[in-house]
Design a protein around this motif. Structure first.
Motif, PDB file in Angstrom:
ATOM      1  N   UNK A  68      40.201  36.662  41.198  1.00  0.00           N
ATOM      2  CA  UNK A  68      39.092  35.813  40.763  1.00  0.00           C
ATOM      3  C   UNK A  68      38.262  35.383  41.966  1.00  0.00           C
ATOM      4  N   UNK A  69      38.919  34.956  43.038  1.00  0.00           N
ATOM      5  CA  UNK A  69      38.170  34.579  44.244  1.00  0.00           C
ATOM      6  C   UNK A  69      37.369  35.757  44.784  1.00  0.00           C
ATOM      7  N   UNK A  88      38.363  31.212  27.485  1.00  0.00           N
ATOM      8  CA  UNK A  88      37.151  30.411  27.314  1.00  0.00           C
ATOM      9  C   UNK A  88      36.626  29.953  28.682  1.00  0.00           C
ATOM     10  N   UNK A  89      35.329  29.832  28.785  1.00  0.00           N
ATOM     11  CA  UNK A  89      34.709  29.435  30.046  1.00  0.00           C
ATOM     12  C   UNK A  89      35.260  28.110  30.560  1.00  0.00           C
ATOM     13  N   UNK A  97      37.497  26.445  39.336  1.00  0.00           N
ATOM     14  CA  UNK A  97      36.312  25.892  40.002  1.00  0.00           C
ATOM     15  C   UNK A  97      36.654  25.169  41.306  1.00  0.00           C
ATOM     16  N   UNK A  98      37.661  24.311  41.290  1.00  0.00           N
ATOM     17  CA  UNK A  98      38.042  23.601  42.528  1.00  0.00           C
ATOM     18  C   UNK A  98      38.616  24.569  43.556  1.00  0.00           C
ATOM     19  N   UNK A 102      37.058  25.081  47.318  1.00  0.00           N
ATOM     20  CA  UNK A 102      37.891  24.975  48.518  1.00  0.00           C
ATOM     21  C   UNK A 102      37.865  26.279  49.311  1.00  0.00           C
ATOM     22  N   UNK A 103      37.916  27.405  48.624  1.00  0.00           N
ATOM     23  CA  UNK A 103      37.894  28.717  49.277  1.00  0.00           C
ATOM     24  C   UNK A 103      36.593  28.903  50.054  1.00  0.00           C
ATOM     25  N   UNK A 104      35.464  28.569  49.443  1.00  0.00           N
ATOM     26  CA  UNK A 104      34.167  28.741  50.113  1.00  0.00           C
ATOM     27  C   UNK A 104      34.075  27.896  51.371  1.00  0.00           C
TER      28      UNK A 104
END
Length: 137
Positions: A68-69, A88-89, A97-98, A102-104
């Motif tokens: 996913x990342x 589901x979204x 999302x978190x 954090x990854x970015x």
């Protein structure tokens, strides 16, 4: 999906995510290959195979997280991720999302290009010495 911080090693955020993905592939592959020999089956404790399968499942989930990342780093939208996961979204956003934020901010591949190239050369004799890192950008 801005790249808020410069990734380590001078690699792009996508390249760091790809290395993290390969790191998870390596972890799962190394663990799973150890499950193949039958020479110690006679000494297996009750439930040992279930425990091993549960560990493999956790490694697969880690690989999914890294995938996913990687997809987000490559520009995929949340809608695409949700579609490919068949979730589901709101479930996707709640789970990832978190983690993505954090990854970015601080990408950590958990490995280096040299390490994964060395591993791949060991498990795939005859592969080019930079088979994994050759496509990083």
């Amino acid at each position: 999906m801005s790249q808020d911080a410069a990734p380590p090693e001078g690699l792009s955020l996508r390249a760091q995510a790809r290395l993290a993905h390969v790191d998870a592939v390596r972890d799962a592959a190394e663990y799973l290959i150890q499950q193949a020999p039958t020479s110690t089956d006679q000494h297996a404790a009750p439930g040992e195979y279930i425990t091993a399968a549960r560990r493999a499942r956790l490694l697969a989930l880690q690989l999914l997280d890294r995938a996913v990342l990687l997809e987000l780093s490559a520009g995929a939208t949340w809608d695409v991720v949700a579609d490919r996961l068949s979730w589901p979204l709101d479930t996707v956003l709640a789970r990832y999302e978190d983690m993505w934020k954090a990854w970015k901010t601080s990408p950590d591949a958990g490995t280096t290009a040299e390490q994964v190239d060395s591993w791949y050369s060991r498990v795939c004799p005859g592969a080019p010495p930079n088979a994994v890192s050759a496509g990083l950008f």
